[in-house]
Design a protein around this motif. Structure first.
Motif, PDB file in Angstrom:
ATOM      1  N   LYS A 148      31.175  58.041  58.664  1.00 12.73           N
ATOM      2  CA  LYS A 148      32.003  59.072  58.026  1.00 12.73           C
ATOM      3  C   LYS A 148      31.172  60.269  57.554  1.00 12.73           C
ATOM      4  O   LYS A 148      31.711  61.323  57.266  1.00 12.73           O
ATOM      5  CB  LYS A 148      32.774  58.490  56.855  1.00 12.73           C
ATOM      6  CG  LYS A 148      33.836  57.510  57.290  1.00 12.73           C
ATOM      7  CD  LYS A 148      34.606  57.000  56.091  1.00 12.73           C
ATOM      8  CE  LYS A 148      35.674  56.027  56.529  1.00 12.73           C
ATOM      9  NZ  LYS A 148      36.417  55.474  55.376  1.00 12.73           N
ATOM     10  N   HIS A 149      29.870  60.086  57.407  1.00 18.57           N
ATOM     11  CA  HIS A 149      29.035  61.177  56.903  1.00 18.57           C
ATOM     12  C   HIS A 149      27.693  61.270  57.654  1.00 18.57           C
ATOM     13  O   HIS A 149      26.772  61.920  57.184  1.00 18.57           O
ATOM     14  CB  HIS A 149      28.748  61.014  55.399  1.00 18.57           C
ATOM     15  CG  HIS A 149      27.962  59.775  55.105  1.00 18.57           C
ATOM     16  ND1 HIS A 149      28.552  58.614  54.712  1.00 18.57           N
ATOM     17  CD2 HIS A 149      26.641  59.511  55.158  1.00 18.57           C
ATOM     18  CE1 HIS A 149      27.628  57.689  54.538  1.00 18.57           C
ATOM     19  NE2 HIS A 149      26.443  58.209  54.802  1.00 18.57           N
ATOM     20  N   ALA A 162      25.817  64.494  57.748  1.00 16.75           N
ATOM     21  CA  ALA A 162      25.534  65.187  56.472  1.00 16.75           C
ATOM     22  C   ALA A 162      24.049  65.157  56.179  1.00 16.75           C
ATOM     23  O   ALA A 162      23.359  64.192  56.427  1.00 16.75           O
ATOM     24  CB  ALA A 162      26.296  64.509  55.330  1.00 16.75           C
ATOM     25  N   LEU A 179      33.586  56.094  51.638  1.00 14.01           N
ATOM     26  CA  LEU A 179      32.931  57.266  52.219  1.00 14.01           C
ATOM     27  C   LEU A 179      31.409  57.107  52.212  1.00 14.01           C
ATOM     28  O   LEU A 179      30.736  57.390  53.202  1.00 14.01           O
ATOM     29  CB  LEU A 179      33.327  58.528  51.453  1.00 14.01           C
ATOM     30  CG  LEU A 179      32.689  59.832  51.906  1.00 14.01           C
ATOM     31  CD1 LEU A 179      33.079  60.159  53.340  1.00 14.01           C
ATOM     32  CD2 LEU A 179      33.083  60.961  50.976  1.00 14.01           C
ATOM     33  N   VAL A 190      22.578  60.003  51.636  1.00 11.89           N
ATOM     34  CA  VAL A 190      23.873  60.270  51.019  1.00 11.89           C
ATOM     35  C   VAL A 190      24.049  59.367  49.805  1.00 11.89           C
ATOM     36  O   VAL A 190      23.832  58.159  49.871  1.00 11.89           O
ATOM     37  CB  VAL A 190      25.024  60.073  52.021  1.00 11.89           C
ATOM     38  CG1 VAL A 190      26.370  60.099  51.318  1.00 11.89           C
ATOM     39  CG2 VAL A 190      24.965  61.144  53.093  1.00 11.89           C
TER      40      VAL A 190
END
Length: 103
Positions: A98-99, A102, A92, A74
Motif C-alpha cells: 500500500k505504500h 513512499a 496501511l 514508513v
C-alpha cells in the motif's frame, strides 16, 4: 478516550517533582539562601517536572505502527483516534504494497 496509564504516570511525575522541589527549598533555606533564589530553583524543578510529565503522557497516548518490510522507513504515529481509524492506519503501515513507493 480515557488513558489511565498516562494519567497515573503524569500524576506520579508531578508528585515526585513537587517533593524534590520542597526538599530542595528546605536544604537551600538551611544554608541561608535568599527567598528569591529558592523560589527560582523550586520553579525550575517543578517546570522540568511538568515538561517531563507532558512528554511521558503524550508518549503513552501515542500509537506507532511501522512497516515490517526490510529497509522500509514508513512509520505512522497516531493519538486520539478511533479504533476504526487505528485499524486503518495499522493496515496501511503494515501492508508494504500500500505504500511501497513512499520515501
Amino acid at each position: 478516550m480515557n488513558h489511565p496509564k498516562s494519567m497515573v504516570a503524569e500524576i506520579l511525575i508531578l508528585a515526585v517533582s513537587g517533593g524534590v522541589g520542597a526538599s530542595l527549598a528546605l536544604q537551600l533555606a538551611e544554608h541561608g539562601v535568599g527567598i528569591a533564589a529558592i523560589v527560582c530553583a523550586v520553579c525550575a524543578v517543578v517546570a522540568a517536572g511538568v515538561a517531563l510529565a507532558a512528554q511521558v503522557g503524550q508518549g503513552l497516548r501515542t500509537t506507532v505502527y511501522t512497516c515490517p518490510a526490510k529497509g522500509c522507513r514508513v512509520s505512522i504515529r497516531a493519538a486520539g483516534t478511533s479504533p476504526e481509524e487505528l485499524q486503518r492506519l495499522r493496515d496501511l503501515a503494515t501492508d508494504h504494497s500500500k505504500h511501497g513507493s513512499a520515501r
